[in-house]
Motif scaffolding. Structure first.
Motif, PDB file in Angstrom:
ATOM      1  N   ALA A  32       0.835  -1.210   0.000  1.00  0.00           N
ATOM      2  CA  ALA A  32       0.000   0.000   0.000  1.00  0.00           C
ATOM      3  C   ALA A  32       0.870   1.261   0.000  1.00  0.00           C
ATOM      4  O   ALA A  32       0.562   2.230  -0.701  1.00  0.00           O
ATOM      5  CB  ALA A  32      -0.921  -0.002   1.215  1.00  0.00           C
ATOM      6  N   GLU A  33       1.959   1.245   0.763  1.00  0.00           N
ATOM      7  CA  GLU A  33       2.851   2.400   0.790  1.00  0.00           C
ATOM      8  C   GLU A  33       3.560   2.585  -0.546  1.00  0.00           C
ATOM      9  O   GLU A  33       3.799   3.711  -0.975  1.00  0.00           O
ATOM     10  CB  GLU A  33       3.861   2.255   1.918  1.00  0.00           C
ATOM     11  CG  GLU A  33       3.238   2.417   3.281  1.00  0.00           C
ATOM     12  CD  GLU A  33       4.192   2.098   4.405  1.00  0.00           C
ATOM     13  OE1 GLU A  33       5.370   1.764   4.138  1.00  0.00           O
ATOM     14  OE2 GLU A  33       3.755   2.176   5.566  1.00  0.00           O
ATOM     15  N   GLY A  34       3.902   1.504  -1.218  1.00  0.00           N
ATOM     16  CA  GLY A  34       4.513   1.602  -2.538  1.00  0.00           C
ATOM     17  C   GLY A  34       3.563   2.204  -3.555  1.00  0.00           C
ATOM     18  O   GLY A  34       3.951   3.060  -4.357  1.00  0.00           O
ATOM     19  N   VAL A  35       2.302   1.776  -3.515  1.00  0.00           N
ATOM     20  CA  VAL A  35       1.298   2.336  -4.428  1.00  0.00           C
ATOM     21  C   VAL A  35       1.091   3.818  -4.120  1.00  0.00           C
ATOM     22  O   VAL A  35       1.017   4.657  -5.031  1.00  0.00           O
ATOM     23  CB  VAL A  35      -0.030   1.551  -4.342  1.00  0.00           C
ATOM     24  CG1 VAL A  35      -1.134   2.254  -5.084  1.00  0.00           C
ATOM     25  CG2 VAL A  35       0.157   0.139  -4.884  1.00  0.00           C
ATOM     26  N   ALA A  36       1.021   4.167  -2.838  1.00  0.00           N
ATOM     27  CA  ALA A  36       0.845   5.569  -2.456  1.00  0.00           C
ATOM     28  C   ALA A  36       2.034   6.415  -2.911  1.00  0.00           C
ATOM     29  O   ALA A  36       1.850   7.542  -3.394  1.00  0.00           O
ATOM     30  CB  ALA A  36       0.665   5.676  -0.947  1.00  0.00           C
ATOM     31  N   ALA A  37       3.227   5.884  -2.784  1.00  0.00           N
ATOM     32  CA  ALA A  37       4.419   6.619  -3.218  1.00  0.00           C
ATOM     33  C   ALA A  37       4.395   6.846  -4.731  1.00  0.00           C
ATOM     34  O   ALA A  37       4.744   7.939  -5.205  1.00  0.00           O
ATOM     35  CB  ALA A  37       5.682   5.861  -2.823  1.00  0.00           C
ATOM     36  N   MET A  38       3.976   5.841  -5.489  1.00  0.00           N
ATOM     37  CA  MET A  38       3.908   6.014  -6.949  1.00  0.00           C
ATOM     38  C   MET A  38       2.847   7.043  -7.330  1.00  0.00           C
ATOM     39  O   MET A  38       3.064   7.852  -8.236  1.00  0.00           O
ATOM     40  CB  MET A  38       3.626   4.674  -7.626  1.00  0.00           C
ATOM     41  CG  MET A  38       4.795   3.722  -7.586  1.00  0.00           C
ATOM     42  SD  MET A  38       4.580   2.238  -8.577  1.00  0.00           S
ATOM     43  CE  MET A  38       3.089   1.539  -7.947  1.00  0.00           C
ATOM     44  N   VAL A  39       1.711   7.026  -6.643  1.00  0.00           N
ATOM     45  CA  VAL A  39       0.647   7.995  -6.935  1.00  0.00           C
ATOM     46  C   VAL A  39       1.110   9.415  -6.602  1.00  0.00           C
ATOM     47  O   VAL A  39       0.933  10.344  -7.410  1.00  0.00           O
ATOM     48  CB  VAL A  39      -0.643   7.625  -6.168  1.00  0.00           C
ATOM     49  CG1 VAL A  39      -1.655   8.754  -6.212  1.00  0.00           C
ATOM     50  CG2 VAL A  39      -1.242   6.351  -6.733  1.00  0.00           C
ATOM     51  N   LEU A  40       1.722   9.590  -5.434  1.00  0.00           N
ATOM     52  CA  LEU A  40       2.202  10.918  -5.053  1.00  0.00           C
ATOM     53  C   LEU A  40       3.309  11.413  -5.978  1.00  0.00           C
ATOM     54  O   LEU A  40       3.347  12.588  -6.329  1.00  0.00           O
ATOM     55  CB  LEU A  40       2.691  10.904  -3.604  1.00  0.00           C
ATOM     56  CG  LEU A  40       1.606  10.811  -2.544  1.00  0.00           C
ATOM     57  CD1 LEU A  40       2.219  10.659  -1.165  1.00  0.00           C
ATOM     58  CD2 LEU A  40       0.699  12.020  -2.592  1.00  0.00           C
ATOM     59  N   LEU A  41       4.187  10.532  -6.388  1.00  0.00           N
ATOM     60  CA  LEU A  41       5.241  10.904  -7.320  1.00  0.00           C
ATOM     61  C   LEU A  41       4.644  11.385  -8.638  1.00  0.00           C
ATOM     62  O   LEU A  41       5.069  12.400  -9.199  1.00  0.00           O
ATOM     63  CB  LEU A  41       6.178   9.716  -7.562  1.00  0.00           C
ATOM     64  CG  LEU A  41       7.296   9.917  -8.581  1.00  0.00           C
ATOM     65  CD1 LEU A  41       8.310  10.924  -8.055  1.00  0.00           C
ATOM     66  CD2 LEU A  41       7.971   8.595  -8.881  1.00  0.00           C
TER      67      LEU A  41
END
Length: 156
Positions: A32-41
């Motif tokens: 979930a944190e990886g997906v959130a990081a990609m979305v924020l990036l």
């Protein structure tokens, strides 16, 4: 002697069993944190490019006439795209390693997250520098256009 052989024996057993499937449990939190990081990036990249505008140099003549801020803006734009590609790719690989699929068990996801995070920080610095230099370049272009065209001086 036994203490030295025990880690080697454990390592050999792990290698023997690793071909049959994934022995570790993927972390749902890390996924979930990886997906959130990609979305924020992605959001940061799109916003910086939209707010900074389209800064480009079309020819060698444009390059010779360009101000330092415009050259910096173009350089930062290119570098931010490179950093975006590297950081997004490494975050995606790390995120896939934490998915429920066994296809990605052999990936060292921890290192991909670390590398992706470092490149995300670099991307943030580069996109900030791009935004500042693009705004300064537009301001310089506007001032130069006003100096060349005396009819616009009455507005200033």
């Amino acid at each position: 002697m036994f203490l030295l052989q025990a880690p080697l024996h454990h390592h050999q057993q792990h290698l023997r069993h690793s071909g049959y499937g994934c022995r570790r449990n993927p972390s749902a939190g890390a996924f979930a944190e990886g997906v959130a990081a990609m979305v924020l990036l992605s959001i940061v990249h799109v916003l910086a490019n939209m707010l900074g505008g389209c800064t480009y140099i079309r020819s060698k003549q444009d390059f010779n006439r360009a101000t330092a801020n415009k050259i910096l803006a173009v350089a930062f734009l290119v570098l931010s795209w490179i950093f975006f590609g590297v950081s997004y790719s490494t975050l995606m690989i790390g995120t896939l390693a934490n998915s429920r699929s066994n296809r990605f068990c052999s990936l060292p996801h921890r290192w991909f997250f670390l590398i992706g995070g470092i490149f995300c920080l670099g991307h943030g610095v580069l996109t900030s520098a791009y935004y500042v230099s693009a705004i300064a370049s537009k301001k310089e272009d506007k001032e130069n256009a006003q100096q060349e065209n005396p009819s616009n001086r009455s507005r200033a």
